[in-house]
Design a protein around this motif. Structure first.
Motif, PDB file in Angstrom:
ATOM      1  N   LEU A  93       8.641   5.565   0.970  1.00 19.96           N
ATOM      2  CA  LEU A  93       9.253   6.794   0.460  1.00 19.96           C
ATOM      3  C   LEU A  93      10.124   7.459   1.520  1.00 19.96           C
ATOM      4  O   LEU A  93      11.270   7.823   1.262  1.00 19.96           O
ATOM      5  CB  LEU A  93       8.146   7.756   0.008  1.00 19.96           C
ATOM      6  N   ALA A  98      11.801   2.943  -1.549  1.00 18.09           N
ATOM      7  CA  ALA A  98      11.342   3.030  -2.937  1.00 18.09           C
ATOM      8  C   ALA A  98      10.452   4.250  -3.100  1.00 18.09           C
ATOM      9  O   ALA A  98       9.917   4.770  -2.129  1.00 18.09           O
ATOM     10  CB  ALA A  98      10.567   1.771  -3.309  1.00 18.09           C
ATOM     11  N   PRO A 100       7.020   5.986  -4.808  1.00 20.98           N
ATOM     12  CA  PRO A 100       5.722   5.530  -5.308  1.00 20.98           C
ATOM     13  C   PRO A 100       5.625   5.712  -6.823  1.00 20.98           C
ATOM     14  O   PRO A 100       6.393   6.467  -7.405  1.00 20.98           O
ATOM     15  CB  PRO A 100       4.731   6.420  -4.578  1.00 20.98           C
ATOM     16  N   PRO A 101       4.672   5.025  -7.461  1.00 16.72           N
ATOM     17  CA  PRO A 101       4.471   5.221  -8.897  1.00 16.72           C
ATOM     18  C   PRO A 101       4.217   6.691  -9.214  1.00 16.72           C
ATOM     19  O   PRO A 101       3.624   7.408  -8.403  1.00 16.72           O
ATOM     20  CB  PRO A 101       3.223   4.387  -9.194  1.00 16.72           C
ATOM     21  N   GLN A 102       4.657   7.124 -10.370  1.00 16.48           N
ATOM     22  CA  GLN A 102       4.450   8.512 -10.767  1.00 16.48           C
ATOM     23  C   GLN A 102       2.993   8.739 -11.150  1.00 16.48           C
ATOM     24  O   GLN A 102       2.390   7.902 -11.825  1.00 16.48           O
ATOM     25  CB  GLN A 102       5.332   8.835 -11.974  1.00 16.48           C
TER      26      GLN A 102
END
Lengths: 140, 429
Positions: A93, A98, A100-102
């Motif tokens: 991040l 990328a 992270p997943p929500q």
């Protein structure tokens, strides 16, 4: 005396057994993805490949960071604790690689999100499965 | 009583970082809402509240050459503490923009230095991305996250390896490629741009500038292993000579040559810093498989200058996890590849006039020399999924005049052994 010991053992066994029957990875019922391998799941949830095999960007969903299911999911998938996975994600991040997943804080909300979005992917306790979603992998 | 309360409040409010940290640690790991549409805007950050005690009378502790030092018997909160804020905006599925500010102690500080990155990124395909703007240098294992304390084990990145690398970002562009390779994922990156950084060498408020930096990084990663190789070529700006303050020495040496000091001209040539180029290479390996976490890196900075000698830094770190605590040991070494230069004595007849010049030149050479190694022990305790406490003890052996990584109060420093104690709290939000 023996009876009492057995009872204690049974009690310990109950305490130690995981509360989840199994963790399953799910997508929208209309998603063409099926049978994800361990490698594909790791790539998706560790940010190495953010796309479904059909080329659509995956909307990755995560459970609450303090939840038992999140702990079980990452422990089974990559053998890392939630804190270790967070430290890893912080690198991606904060270097702009990328996101992270929500996080969706309840399994109900997560199921709803997957039903509403053909490109969403998430994981839940097998016992909470509902119609409208499709299981693509089992992690433990 | 009200007066007492007011004083306390004031004391605390004078440390905005303390307040920020308390406030931020109450936040969830990611400030992501519970909605199910992909977020268009993102706001994240990280912070370190670090207390450090270290340095000697002559050598002040610092993390890198851009910082002011901490001297013997001082405790400092400002050297190791920082606050970073990151903003992102997703313009479409393929286009996004991001900005990161890092507030910390620096020799030269302002909004311009605090802006670590600000770029536009375009994804051409799942494999290819390109970025343009201000981008973090991706030259080592801790690529551009060396300030992100939460992501690594130690109280700070090993100084012998990371200390000399003051450049953190460049203004330019990069192209990244990513694809599966064997059991892992391969990532390659090419970049080009220009850069500057604050340094604290001769005078405060100096800057080192790179007119050109071109490089490539190749990285292969599995769940447990990471291998990384990088090579970069840089060209320093022509004002390097002013930054190093050698103009006045060159003028004095040329005058001394006229007086009959035959070595003077040669020395003047050695300290001339025109068209300086250098190459940088680094290799790193890490292995992280519970309970072990092992990492090592070696770098080599290849330069021809006498004031800017070739340098190599290396470290080996071994950690062992016990529940949410990791104990670790670290060994590091940083040394220039050629020995310390000695300025020859001027002819006896001229000595009364030229000895002060000879001594100043020796000081200039010594000032730019690095030779040290250290051993560290510490632990990291993951208090929460977004909060970690670390404590570290370092013992560093600095050889004669080998103290460039330190803030040097006196000119020619003697061989010293210095202990550094650190305690810090790291949070992400």
């Amino acid at each position: 005396m023996i009876k009492r010991q057995r009872l204690i053992l049974l009690f310990i066994a109950l305490l130690a057994s995981p509360s989840q029957a199994g963790v399953v990875v799910i997508v929208n019922a209309e998603n063409t993805a099926s049978d994800f391998s361990q490698r594909q799941l790791v790539d998706l949830y560790m940010g190495r490949n953010l796309y479904f095999p059909n080329g659509q960007l995956a909307l990755r969903l995560d459970q609450s960071p303090s939840s038992e299911i999140r702990r079980t999911f990452y422990e089974s998938l990559v053998g890392k604790s939630v804190a270790q996975v967070n430290a890893y994600w912080a690198r991606l991040l904060f270097t702009g690689r990328a996101s992270p997943p929500q996080v969706i804080r309840t399994s109900k909300g997560l199921l709803q999100a997957i039903k509403n979005n053909p490109n969403a992917v998430g994981y839940i306790d097998e016992k909470e499965l509902e119609d409208g979603v499709k299981v693509i992998a089992r992690v433990n | 009583m009200p007066l007492y309360t007011l004083t306390c409040y004031r004391d605390v409010s004078q440390h905005p970082l303390v307040l920020a940290l308390i406030w931020l640690s109450l936040f969830p790991a990611n400030s992501l809402a519970d909605d199910f549409a992909p977020n268009r805007f993102s706001f994240n950050g990280f912070a370190t509240l670090g207390a450090v005690r270290g340095g000697s009378e002559a050598l002040g502790y610092r993390q890198d050459v851009a910082e002011d030092g901490v001297f013997e018997d001082d405790w400092s909160l400002k050297t190791d503490s920082l606050l970073a804020l990151q903003f992102g905006i997703r313009l479409s599925d393929n286009l996004d923009a991001a900005m990161q500010f890092v507030y910390e102690d620096r020799a030269t500080n302002g909004i311009k230095e605090s802006l670590k990155w600000a770029y536009l990124r375009y994804r051409f395909s799942p494999e290819f991305t390109a970025r343009a703007g201000r981008i973090g240098f991706d030259l080592f294992m801790l690529s551009d996250y060396r300030q992100l304390g939460f992501s690594y084990l130690w109280a700070r990145p090993p100084i012998e390896f990371y200390g000399p690398l003051a450049f953190e970002y460049f203004d330019g562009a990069d192209i990244g490629y990513s694809a599966p390779l064997g059991i892992g994922t391969l990532r390659a990156k090419f970049f080009a741009g220009s850069s500057d950084t604050a340094v604290d060498f001769i005078d405060d408020n100096d800057k080192l500038r790179l007119d050109e930096a071109i490089g490539a990084t190749v990285n292969w990663e599995t769940t447990h292993w990471q291998l990384r190789v990088s090579a970069t070529s840089v060209e320093f700006s022509d004002d390097l000579q002013q930054t190093y303050g050698t103009d006045i020495f060159i003028a004095a040496l040329l005058a001394a040559a006229q007086l009959g000091w035959t070595d003077a001209e040669g020395i003047a040539e050695q300290i001339e810093l025109k068209d300086v180029t250098a190459n940088y290479y680094a290799v790193g390996i890490s292995y992280d498989n519970a309970p072990w976490v092992i990492q090592t890196e070696i770098n080599y900075f290849d330069a021809e200058e006498h004031l800017f000698k070739s340098y190599s830094g290396r470290y080996l770190s071994i950690g062992y996890r016990i529940a949410s605590t990791t104990l670790y040991g670290l060994m590091a070494r940083g040394k220039q590849m050629t020995s310390r230069d000695k300025i020859p004595a001027p002819p006896a007849a001229l000595a009364p006039f030229l000895t002060p010049l000879q001594e100043s030149l020796q000081t200039l050479y010594d000032f730019n020399y690095i030779n040290q190694h250290s051993v560290s022990l510490g632990f990291r305790w993951d208090i929460r999924y977004n909060l970690a406490l670390k404590s570290q003890w370092d013992r560093t052996w600095v050889e004669d005049a080998g103290g460039l990584l330190w803030d040097q109060k006196n000119n020619a420093t003697q061989k010293e052994t210095i202990d550094t104690y650190s305690l810090n709290l790291n949070v992400i939000f």
